[in-house]
Design an enzyme around this catalytic site. Structure first.
Site, PDB file in Angstrom:
ATOM      1  N   LYS A 184       0.859  -1.204   0.000  1.00 56.09           N
ATOM      2  CA  LYS A 184       0.000   0.000   0.000  1.00 56.09           C
ATOM      3  C   LYS A 184       0.890   1.247   0.000  1.00 56.09           C
ATOM      4  O   LYS A 184       1.549   1.548   0.990  1.00 56.09           O
ATOM      5  CB  LYS A 184      -0.914   0.058   1.229  1.00 56.09           C
ATOM      6  CG  LYS A 184      -1.938   1.202   1.095  1.00 56.09           C
ATOM      7  CD  LYS A 184      -2.514   1.669   2.392  1.00 56.09           C
ATOM      8  CE  LYS A 184      -1.782   2.817   3.035  1.00 56.09           C
ATOM      9  NZ  LYS A 184      -1.834   4.112   2.340  1.00 56.09           N
ATOM     10  N   GLY A 236       7.045   5.395   7.749  1.00 59.86           N
ATOM     11  CA  GLY A 236       6.215   6.575   7.936  1.00 59.86           C
ATOM     12  C   GLY A 236       6.532   7.241   9.248  1.00 59.86           C
ATOM     13  O   GLY A 236       7.617   7.066   9.797  1.00 59.86           O
ATOM     14  N   VAL A 238       6.253   8.467  13.318  1.00 57.70           N
ATOM     15  CA  VAL A 238       6.261   7.752  14.594  1.00 57.70           C
ATOM     16  C   VAL A 238       4.822   7.451  15.042  1.00 57.70           C
ATOM     17  O   VAL A 238       4.517   6.321  15.459  1.00 57.70           O
ATOM     18  CB  VAL A 238       6.991   8.596  15.667  1.00 57.70           C
ATOM     19  CG1 VAL A 238       6.848   7.964  17.044  1.00 57.70           C
ATOM     20  CG2 VAL A 238       8.456   8.752  15.297  1.00 57.70           C
ATOM     21  N   GLU A 259      10.169   1.785  10.049  1.00 53.25           N
ATOM     22  CA  GLU A 259      11.196   2.766   9.674  1.00 53.25           C
ATOM     23  C   GLU A 259      10.543   4.117   9.823  1.00 53.25           C
ATOM     24  O   GLU A 259       9.688   4.478   9.011  1.00 53.25           O
ATOM     25  CB  GLU A 259      11.640   2.548   8.240  1.00 53.25           C
ATOM     26  CG  GLU A 259      12.279   1.204   8.016  1.00 53.25           C
ATOM     27  CD  GLU A 259      12.175   0.805   6.572  1.00 53.25           C
ATOM     28  OE1 GLU A 259      12.072  -0.390   6.317  1.00 53.25           O
ATOM     29  OE2 GLU A 259      12.181   1.691   5.706  1.00 53.25           O
ATOM     30  N   CYS A 293      14.168  11.127   5.772  1.00 50.33           N
ATOM     31  CA  CYS A 293      14.100  10.771   7.198  1.00 50.33           C
ATOM     32  C   CYS A 293      15.407  11.039   7.931  1.00 50.33           C
ATOM     33  O   CYS A 293      15.410  11.340   9.115  1.00 50.33           O
ATOM     34  CB  CYS A 293      13.691   9.313   7.351  1.00 50.33           C
ATOM     35  SG  CYS A 293      14.750   8.189   6.426  1.00 50.33           S
ATOM     36  N   GLU A 394      10.254  16.823  13.969  1.00 49.57           N
ATOM     37  CA  GLU A 394      10.609  16.570  12.571  1.00 49.57           C
ATOM     38  C   GLU A 394       9.817  17.511  11.657  1.00 49.57           C
ATOM     39  O   GLU A 394       8.594  17.586  11.756  1.00 49.57           O
ATOM     40  CB  GLU A 394      10.292  15.117  12.196  1.00 49.57           C
ATOM     41  CG  GLU A 394      10.759  14.774  10.803  1.00 49.57           C
ATOM     42  CD  GLU A 394      10.474  13.323  10.418  1.00 49.57           C
ATOM     43  OE1 GLU A 394       9.416  12.791  10.811  1.00 49.57           O
ATOM     44  OE2 GLU A 394      11.313  12.724   9.712  1.00 49.57           O
TER      45      GLU A 394
END
Ligand code: NDP
Length: 493
Positions: A184, A236, A238, A259, A293, A394
């Site tokens: 997905k 994606g 956290v 990840e 990331c 982030e």
């Protein structure tokens, strides 16, 4: 079968039964081209019933694929690598349209994707072997061995920043290990995994082994809840990662690879070669529009260098071209979509309100020819405090924060003052210090004199990332629990 890169999305954004198709869904989402800001398709979302049906198809197809030897499966993966290289330019252009990244960077992603398939084709036969143990017995007549078996059907959920490469990172090891996949993608960049479906088909992958479902959070949730899914690999944020882990334990217990996000430091010591450190800072922050990331958004610069570093950085950035990502000279392309652009702008505005000083950029821009696209002029910000939101959270955008420091112990403590821990970088000419500091930085990957390398291996810190290193080993080695067989002594072995 031959492969042709699709010209439009009208034939559908699903891939199952070995071909591109669509479904009848009650909900749809718009597919944007970040570069032009245009809606290029409406895609139906898969509900739980659609997901279950496609997982069933994958479960039917998997045993035949899983029974092949790793060498036989590797032949298919090697053919995919060849096809990717043959169509590299067209695939790179498609990736630019899907994600908005500069064409020069898209080419690197596509080349790296071919390398990934080739790597797993080569490594699988060596890694997918069992172990042998002698058991206590008279005359050494009892022993045990393990067999490596595929997990079955694995579910993969991807982010939007590397639509093609991120999909390959997940599916190449999964397929090499004999698993079937239901992928997905993020609804922000849904097309690349479908192209991969067509490439895999052309390379000879049996129908049903690789599948793509589309949708938003509910679709991802259905994949996690499906009991035939033996493992989930997620990339994606956290917050979503936590939900994925919970849902994977609701109906059955399945392993999960997460990840997740990052807030990486880049430390520039007083003896650093400044032009190299500046190039690294730009790469670490503005590559892929800052949507990486491992981005080292927190740039710690020694007090003695701050003035020189800042002046030279701003000078170099005068030449930075933000614009149409299809132009060769463009260095920063389009942000993925309008809400994400607004999110990045919001970080900058709130930091300014708290006293931060924007030295350049930090605004929306409208480059010629692509005025309606989602473009952000990369920001350099100073006058910050470590407890500000922009320093702690982030951003996932092109925002470079200059944070002065005085000594080694202080900068290590400040660099580690984060719940993330994906990556870190440092610049010094002192090799002893490089190793000493690298050992103390709580990050899965520490680059000395580099940051954001396309071929890096991700590690992880304690809580918020289970990185690529885990990903790569898990699928090749962690099949079903090892099966121990005790052979009767009458069998001569
Ligand atoms: P999100 O967490 O918002 O979404 C990731 C995916 O999960 C999307 O496909 C999303 O669909 C889906 N999803 C949402 N809710 C659920 C749910 N309940 N169950 C299952 N799936 C769900 O992240 P982004 O797509 O915005 O990606 C950016 C993040 O990814 C950043 O934090 C970045 O650091 C991280 N990232 C990490 C990498 C790594 O290797 N460590 C590499 C690349 C990115 P939808 O969009 O509809 O919500």
């Amino acid at each position: 079968m031959t492969f042709e890169v699709v010209k439009d999305l009208s034939a559908g954004l699903y891939f199952f039964n070995g071909k591109r198709q669509t479904i009848q869904g009650s909900e749809t989402f718009p597919v944007y081209e970040a570069r032009s800001g245009e809606v290029v398709a409406q895609c139906p979302s898969a509900d739980a019933a659609h997901v279950d049906k496609i997982v069933d198809l994958a479960a039917e197809a998997q045993p035949q694929w899983g029974r092949l030897t790793p060498i036989e499966r590797g032949k298919v993966l090697n053919r995919v690598a060849d096809l990717i290289r043959q169509h590299l330019e067209e695939l790179a252009v498609w990736e630019v349209k899907t994600n908005g990244k500069p064409i020069t960077e898209a080419r690197i992603d596509i080349e790296a994707s071919a390398d990934m398939f080739q790597f797993y084709a080569g490594v699988a036969p060596a890694v997918l072997k069992g172990d042998y143990f002698d058991l206590p017995s008279e005359n050494q007549t009892r022993f045990a061995y393990t067999r490596r078996e595929p997990l079955g059907v694995v579910g993969c959920i991807g982010a939007w920043n590397y639509p093609f490469l991120l999909c390959v990172w997940k599916i190449a090891p999964a397929l090499a290990g004999g698993n079937a996949v239901v992928f997905k993608p993020s609804p922000f960049a849904p097309a690349s995994p479908v192209l991969l479906g067509e490439l895999l088909k052309a390379a000879g992958l049996p129908d049903g082994v690789y599948n793509v479902v589309q949708g938003e959070g509910k679709t991802g949730e259905a994949l996690c809840l499906n009991e035939k899914i033996a493992k989930v690999s997620f990339t994606g944020s956290v917050g979503t990662g936590k939900l994925v882990q919970q849902n994977c334990a609701k109906r059955s217990v399945k392993p999960v690879t997460l990840e997740l996000g990052g807030k990486s430091p880049l430390i520039i010591f007083e003896d650093a070669e400044i032009s190299n450190a500046i190039s690294a800072s730009i790469l670490a922050n503005f590559f892929n529009q800052g949507e990486v990331c491992t981005n080292a958004t927190r740039v710690f610069v020694h007090n003695s260098l701050v003035e020189k570093y800042t002046g030279e950085l701003l000078e170099v950035l005068k030449k930075l071209q933000v614009g149409d990502p299809l132009h060769e000279e463009t260095k920063v392309g389009a942000t993925i979509n309008e809400p994400h652009l607004k999110r990045v702008l919001g970080f900058v505005e709130r930091a300014q309100a708290q006293g931060a000083k924007v030295l350049r950029g930090g605004q929306r821009v409208h480059p010629e020819g692509v005025e309606k696209g989602f473009y952000f002029d990369p920001a350099v910000i100073t006058n910050l405090k470590d407890d500000m939101e922009i320093v702690k959270d982030e951003i996932f955008g092109a925002v470079l924060l200059i944070l002065p420091f005085e000594d080694e112990a202080e900068v290590i403590q400040r660099a580690n003052n984060t719940s993330y821990g994906l990556a870190a970088g440092l610049y010094t000419k002192d090799v002893g210090r490089a190793h000493r500091v690298a050992a103390k930085l709580q990050a899965g990957t520490v680059g000395t004199k580099q940051q954001n390398q396309p071929y890096e291996i991700f590690g992880c810190k304690i809580t918020y990332a289970l990185g690529m290193l885990v990903e790569h080993t898990v699928w090749l080695q962690n099949s079903k629990p090892a099966q121990f067989l005790s052979i009767p002594t009458t069998i001569a072995m």
